[in-house]
Scaffold this active site. Structure first.
Site, mmCIF file in Angstrom:
data_model
loop_
_atom_site.group_PDB
_atom_site.id
_atom_site.type_symbol
_atom_site.label_atom_id
_atom_site.label_comp_id
_atom_site.label_asym_id
_atom_site.label_seq_id
_atom_site.Cartn_x
_atom_site.Cartn_y
_atom_site.Cartn_z
ATOM 1 N N GLU A 80 4.200 6.801 15.685
ATOM 2 C CA GLU A 80 2.856 6.649 16.235
ATOM 3 C C GLU A 80 2.094 5.507 15.537
ATOM 4 O O GLU A 80 1.502 4.645 16.188
ATOM 5 C CB GLU A 80 2.150 7.979 16.014
ATOM 6 C CG GLU A 80 0.850 8.145 16.716
ATOM 7 C CD GLU A 80 0.107 9.358 16.134
ATOM 8 O OE1 GLU A 80 0.784 10.234 15.537
ATOM 9 O OE2 GLU A 80 -1.110 9.388 16.255
ATOM 10 N N GLY A 109 3.467 3.143 13.744
ATOM 11 C CA GLY A 109 4.241 1.929 14.011
ATOM 12 C C GLY A 109 3.797 1.273 15.313
ATOM 13 O O GLY A 109 3.630 0.051 15.405
ATOM 14 N N GLU A 145 10.195 0.489 10.388
ATOM 15 C CA GLU A 145 11.224 1.508 10.145
ATOM 16 C C GLU A 145 10.540 2.843 10.385
ATOM 17 O O GLU A 145 9.699 3.261 9.595
ATOM 18 C CB GLU A 145 11.746 1.364 8.721
ATOM 19 C CG GLU A 145 13.111 1.974 8.537
ATOM 20 C CD GLU A 145 13.032 3.413 8.092
ATOM 21 O OE1 GLU A 145 12.983 4.287 8.978
ATOM 22 O OE2 GLU A 145 12.996 3.649 6.883
ATOM 23 N N GLU A 200 10.313 15.064 15.816
ATOM 24 C CA GLU A 200 10.682 14.971 14.410
ATOM 25 C C GLU A 200 9.880 16.033 13.653
ATOM 26 O O GLU A 200 8.653 15.987 13.614
ATOM 27 C CB GLU A 200 10.327 13.572 13.908
ATOM 28 C CG GLU A 200 10.753 13.312 12.492
ATOM 29 C CD GLU A 200 10.477 11.872 12.044
ATOM 30 O OE1 GLU A 200 9.401 11.333 12.361
ATOM 31 O OE2 GLU A 200 11.340 11.301 11.360
ATOM 32 N N LYS A 209 0.851 -1.190 0.000
ATOM 33 C CA LYS A 209 0.000 0.000 0.000
ATOM 34 C C LYS A 209 0.889 1.242 0.000
ATOM 35 O O LYS A 209 1.560 1.539 0.979
ATOM 36 C CB LYS A 209 -0.911 0.047 1.218
ATOM 37 C CG LYS A 209 -1.989 1.118 1.037
ATOM 38 C CD LYS A 209 -2.599 1.608 2.321
ATOM 39 C CE LYS A 209 -1.749 2.614 3.049
ATOM 40 N NZ LYS A 209 -1.596 3.913 2.347
ATOM 41 N N GLY A 227 7.150 4.480 8.329
ATOM 42 C CA GLY A 227 6.304 5.650 8.534
ATOM 43 C C GLY A 227 6.507 6.215 9.923
ATOM 44 O O GLY A 227 7.583 6.062 10.508
ATOM 45 N N SER A 228 5.477 6.819 10.465
ATOM 46 C CA SER A 228 5.619 7.500 11.743
ATOM 47 C C SER A 228 5.674 6.506 12.904
ATOM 48 O O SER A 228 5.114 5.410 12.839
ATOM 49 C CB SER A 228 4.456 8.468 11.948
ATOM 50 O OG SER A 228 3.244 7.758 11.944
ATOM 51 N N CYS A 280 13.585 10.228 6.984
ATOM 52 C CA CYS A 280 13.523 9.660 8.335
ATOM 53 C C CYS A 280 14.869 9.754 9.025
ATOM 54 O O CYS A 280 14.937 9.921 10.231
ATOM 55 C CB CYS A 280 13.031 8.231 8.287
ATOM 56 S SG CYS A 280 13.873 7.230 7.080
HETATM 57 P P1 NAI Z 1 1.982 7.877 8.558
HETATM 58 O O1 NAI Z 1 2.790 7.021 9.446
HETATM 59 O O2 NAI Z 1 0.575 8.135 8.932
HETATM 60 O O3 NAI Z 1 1.948 7.249 7.080
HETATM 61 C C1 NAI Z 1 2.794 6.260 6.582
HETATM 62 C C2 NAI Z 1 1.985 5.184 5.872
HETATM 63 O O4 NAI Z 1 1.181 4.474 6.817
HETATM 64 C C3 NAI Z 1 1.011 5.698 4.820
HETATM 65 O O5 NAI Z 1 0.979 4.785 3.755
HETATM 66 C C4 NAI Z 1 -0.310 5.704 5.554
HETATM 67 O O6 NAI Z 1 -1.425 5.599 4.715
HETATM 68 C C5 NAI Z 1 -0.190 4.471 6.414
HETATM 69 N N1 NAI Z 1 -1.012 4.443 7.610
HETATM 70 C C6 NAI Z 1 -1.479 5.492 8.327
HETATM 71 N N2 NAI Z 1 -2.195 5.057 9.380
HETATM 72 C C7 NAI Z 1 -2.171 3.700 9.345
HETATM 73 C C8 NAI Z 1 -2.701 2.677 10.172
HETATM 74 N N3 NAI Z 1 -3.382 2.953 11.256
HETATM 75 N N4 NAI Z 1 -2.457 1.403 9.842
HETATM 76 C C9 NAI Z 1 -1.723 1.096 8.754
HETATM 77 N N5 NAI Z 1 -1.206 2.022 7.934
HETATM 78 C C10 NAI Z 1 -1.411 3.312 8.223
HETATM 79 O O7 NAI Z 1 2.747 9.233 8.359
HETATM 80 P P2 NAI Z 1 2.121 10.639 7.916
HETATM 81 O O8 NAI Z 1 0.879 10.917 8.659
HETATM 82 O O9 NAI Z 1 2.065 10.657 6.452
HETATM 83 O O10 NAI Z 1 3.242 11.641 8.430
HETATM 84 C C11 NAI Z 1 3.235 12.100 9.761
HETATM 85 C C12 NAI Z 1 4.624 12.197 10.327
HETATM 86 O O11 NAI Z 1 5.203 10.920 10.381
HETATM 87 C C13 NAI Z 1 5.612 12.985 9.514
HETATM 88 O O12 NAI Z 1 5.531 14.338 9.755
HETATM 89 C C14 NAI Z 1 6.904 12.419 9.966
HETATM 90 O O13 NAI Z 1 7.309 13.008 11.176
HETATM 91 C C15 NAI Z 1 6.585 10.975 10.187
HETATM 92 N N6 NAI Z 1 6.950 10.134 9.037
HETATM 93 C C16 NAI Z 1 8.109 9.429 9.084
HETATM 94 C C17 NAI Z 1 8.495 8.679 8.013
HETATM 95 C C18 NAI Z 1 9.743 7.901 8.016
HETATM 96 O O14 NAI Z 1 10.217 7.525 6.970
HETATM 97 N N7 NAI Z 1 10.301 7.607 9.160
HETATM 98 C C19 NAI Z 1 7.725 8.652 6.778
HETATM 99 C C20 NAI Z 1 6.499 9.376 6.831
HETATM 100 C C21 NAI Z 1 6.163 10.105 7.924
#
Ligand code: NAI
Ligand code: MG
Length: 792
Positions: A246, A248, A265, A396, A191, A243-244, A299
């Site tokens: 939270e 994770g 990650e 972050e 996804k 991703g985030s 990240c």
């Molecule tokens: P996010 O963690 O919500 O999104 C990442 C992925 O997870 C997206 O594909 C999203 O659709 C999916 N996702 C969201 N909620 C989910 C759930 N409950 N279960 C399964 N999948 C889910 O990150 P977001 O909201 O786009 O960004 C927020 C903050 O997160 C950023 O400002 C940054 O600080 C951090 N982040 C860190 C990343 C990294 O590579 N370490 C990448 C993206 C965001």
């Protein structure tokens, strides 16, 4: 007039836009909306959401919001394809991966432009970094596909993998997930992030073009709800998430007890450490790359500048001068350095954090506040004089904001670097190789770049310590996430939990066997026998229900004391491997010297035959010798990555580990779990079988006579599941192994979400006679990749 003269004087760049007609035409043809890619074909579009170009705000496409039914269909397609895909010879699978790599390469320009339009990153980066690394990842793993059977013998594919990726490196994260999964014989449902689904959909078309068998790769678009449906799907064997922190954490809880393998990650707040003897110009160039690459939406961004006080003003001045030369603007322009922020919500998040930070009265520098009239932009920003407790130093920001603090001594630099709940990456700048390597070793992060930053390669592992997650992507260590050992799912245990009663006289004592043995065991904490905090002991019964001794009823407080003692013993991890090996040999010898006593204890406690008890003790002694032998032989690696870099993959101990032992084979299981953990340098809080704890408590006499430093092994008896819960919740515990009931395993996984400690929780009845080898050492360590450049 005089235009040329002016240009020569200012040396301003003219616009140099990358052509985007092919991509626009492709998008126009699909303006009706994209479906999902399931079982080798695109589904009919439904429940469409808009996809934007953040640099202009224009809508560039529409994608389908995946429903649980879509996820079901995709998982079914992946399941159907998996056995056949895994049964292909490694050579055949490798040809498919080569084909994907070659097709990506042929479409490099198309993919780079599409990525830039969808994500807002400068074309220079998508063209020169993202897409070439995508191709490199598929090539590298094409090789692994044909080697996997030899190099990972005794393992098999995990099965169907659910993969969820973020928006900051859309196609690169896809490659990091899909290439190793496929090479290892798995099929996937991926996804993409809702802000950036387009290159994944283009990749789906490439899968068709390259002749990949239907169902091997499935792509379902949608937001977090679609992601959550994938996580919840019972047909998925593993979740890989980037991703985030939270989200994770919520995935850790959602998968607890499901038997799904998990790798995370997550976020970071990575230190960028500049010592006074660094090449300051290079360090400043590095800092530009560390925080303004991809608008800081990385990240592993070096977002915390830690600089030696004596050179701080010089470094800041150089940085400010350099910032004045950064060009913010149209990502499709080849001379743009800083492009657009991915989406309005993300921009708002950056602004909100900055408002909070500015309330603290910080010194904020921007070379030029003027931004393009349209689109999501944020100017490169330097914040100096920041306190470690400031929200900007802790959270972050995920934007182009560098926060700076000074330090005086190397010790202070390390303390500041580690003063974070994250541990993804670090960058260390000094011309002194001794200092560089020492600091790299002491920083708690999965990747350390010396005199460099943001180096990535398919052959190196990438991933974090602490709340930056667990598991690695890339390299041998990344591949192992996509295999399971054949020990696999043995039959689930049955058996009733023991009755742990502290009341006296419930059962008659049995005096016949083992009359020479100590009958009242204490806890063992910090190298000392300790009374349980509760003041209570419980009767340990033999199979006939006779009391064979008393064991302490340990509680929360005892666990806390044991964790404290283990943390104090951390120098064990820094001892030479040879020293650890010698201590373990001593343990093994002393166990051997008291073999008869241990066998009698086992007989009395479990009712085992003399023969079986002697065999268990013999196996335990052999196992102790094996791990003494392993202590100085579980080497790291030097990965073959970029030229002019030595990339060291070091196996480091987790630190403080909880080890909760099962009821069967009470001595052998205890030794099989505790010995590999301490051989690798961890300090352990061991919880023996509640029903049969006495062979483990006898073991503290061995520890006392074997030069094992105080606190390296702590033993707390009592209700194993209750103690496991306390260990799982404790933020001072870095990793936790649990072997026991299904309910206990699920609780351990769910409660570990607090500090995201790594867990290995098994409800299988393990064949302890065979439970030995490097797999246990791998679980007892985490890999740190240190990139060291050479040459002038
Ligand atoms: P996010 O963690 O919500 O999104 C990442 C992925 O997870 C997206 O594909 C999203 O659709 C999916 N996702 C969201 N909620 C989910 C759930 N409950 N279960 C399964 N999948 C889910 O990150 P977001 O909201 O786009 O960004 C927020 C903050 O997160 C950023 O400002 C940054 O600080 C951090 N982040 C860190 C990343 C990294 O590579 N370490 C990448 C993206 C965001
Ligand atoms: Mg977009």
């Amino acid at each position: 007039m005089g235009v040329i003269k002016d240009i020569l004087r200012t040396m301003d760049y003219g616009p140099s836009p990358e052509g985007s007609e092919h991509v626009r035409a492709w998008l126009d043809e699909r303006a009706g909306g994209f479906g999902h890619f399931i079982g080798g074909a695109f589904t009919r579009p439904h429940d469409l959401f808009d996809v934007f170009n953040p640099a202009s705000g224009e809508q560039i496409g529409r994608a389908s919001q995946g429903s649980p039914a879509d996820i079901d269909a995709a998982v079914a397609a992946a399941r159907k394809a998996q056995a056949k895909w895994a049964a292909l010879s490694g050579f055949e699978r490798s040809k498919h991966l080569y084909a994907l790599a070659r097709h990506v390469q042929k479409r490099e320009r198309f993919l780079a432009v599409l990525e830039t339009i969808d994500n807002g990153k400068p074309i220079r980066e998508s063209r020169d970094i993202d897409i070439p690394l995508v191709a490199r990842h598929f090539y590298h793993h094409a090789g692994w596909a044909s080697l996997i059977e030899n190099e990972f013998s005794g393992t098999k594919p995990v099965g169907v993998c659910g993969q969820i990726i973020p928006w900051n490196f859309p196609l690169l994260m896809l490659a990091w997930k899909i290439a190793p999964a496929l090479a290892a014989g798995n099929t996937v449902v991926l996804k993409p992030a809702e802000y950036t689904p387009l290159t994944a959909l283009a990749f789906a078309a490439i899968c068709v073009e390259a002749g990949l068998p239907a169902g091997v790769v499935n792509i379902v678009t949608g937001d977090g709800e679609t992601g959550a449906a994938l996580v919840a799907n019972a047909g998925v064997d593993k979740i890989a998430f980037t991703g985030s922190t939270e989200v994770g954490r919520s995935i850790r809880k959602a998968t607890a007890g499901s038997g799904k393998k998990l790798s995370l990650e997550l976020g970071g707040k990575s230190p960028f450490v500049v010592f006074e003897d660094a090449d300051l110009d290079s360090a400043v160039e590095g800092a530009v790359d560390a925080i303004w690459f991809n608008q800081g939406q990385v990240c592993c961004a070096g977002s915390r500048l830690l600089v030696a006080e004596s050179v701080a003003e010089t470094v800041y001045a150089k940085l400010r001068a350099r910032m004045a030369n950064l060009r913010v603007g149209d990502p499709l322009d080849k001379s743009t350095d800083v492009g657009a922020i991915v989406a309005p919500v993300q921009l708002e998040r950056i602004k909100r954090l900055m408002r909070e930070g500015e309330k603290e009265g910080l010194e904020v520098f921007r070379a030029d506040d003027s931004l393009p009239a349209r689109g999501c932009f944020y100017p490169p920003t330097l914040v100096t004089g920041i306190e470690p407790a400031s929200v900007l130093a802790r959270d972050e920001i995920f934007g182009p904001v560098l926060v700076a603090t000074t330090f005086r001594t190397p010790d202070e630099a390390v303390a500041l670097a580690n003063n974070t709940r994250y541990g993804l990456a670090a960058s260390v700048w000094t011309e002194n190789i001794n200092r560089a390597l020492e600091v790299a070793a002491r920083i708690k992060a999965g990747v350390v770049w010396i005199n460099s930053t943001n180096m990535f390669d398919a052959a190196a592992g990438f991933g974090g310590y602490r709340e930056s997650g667990f598991g690695r992507e890339g390299g041998r260590e990344g591949l192992s996430e996509y295999r399971v050992s054949d020990e696999g799912k043995v039959k689930p245990r049955s058996g009733k939990p023991p009755r742990l009663s502290a009341a006296p006289g419930l059962v008659p004592a049995r005096e016949v066997m083992g009359a020479d043995l100590d009958r009242t065991a204490k806890l063992y904490i910090g190298g000392k026998q300790a009374r349980p905090d509760s003041g209570y002991s419980y009767a340990v019964l033999d199979p006939a229900g006779h009391e064979v001794g008393l064991a302490g009823l340990g509680n929360r407080k005892d666990i806390r004391n044991a964790v404290e003692a283990a943390a104090k013993a951390a120098s064990w991890g820094a001892a030479t491997a040879h020293n650890r090996a010698q201590v373990l040999y001593y343990v093994a010898e002393n166990l051997s010297a008291r073999a008869g006593e241990f066998a009698r204890r086992l007989r009395a406690m479990t009712g085992a035959s003399t023969r079986a008890a002697v065999a268990e003790v013999e196996a335990s002694i052999r196992r102790a010798f094996v791990y003494a032998g392993y202590a100085d032989k579980f080497d790291g690696a030097v990965h073959a990555t970029r030229s002019r870099f030595v990339t060291l993959a070091m196996n480091e101990p987790w630190g403080v580990m909880g080890v909760v032992c099962p009821d069967e084979a009470p001595l052998l299981a205890f030794i099989s779990l505790v010995m590999p953990a301490i051989a690798m340098g961890n300090c352990v809080i061991a919880v023996p079988s509640a029903s049969h704890p006495l062979s483990a408590t006898d073991f503290y006499q061995i520890l006392e006579t074997s030069d094992v430093p105080a606190g390296v092994v702590n033993i707390v008896t009592g209700d194993a599941n209750a103690l496991a819960r306390t260990l799982a919740e404790h933020d001072g515990v870095d990793a936790l192994w649990y072997v026991g009931e299904a309910k206990g395993a699920a609780e351990v996984e769910a409660l570990s979400a607090g500090n995201l400690k790594a867990t290995w929780a098994s409800a299988a009845t393990i064949d302890w006679a065979k439970a030995e080898g490097s797999e246990y050492l791998r679980r007892a360590t985490q890999v740190k990749n240190i990139w060291t450049p050479y040459g002038e």
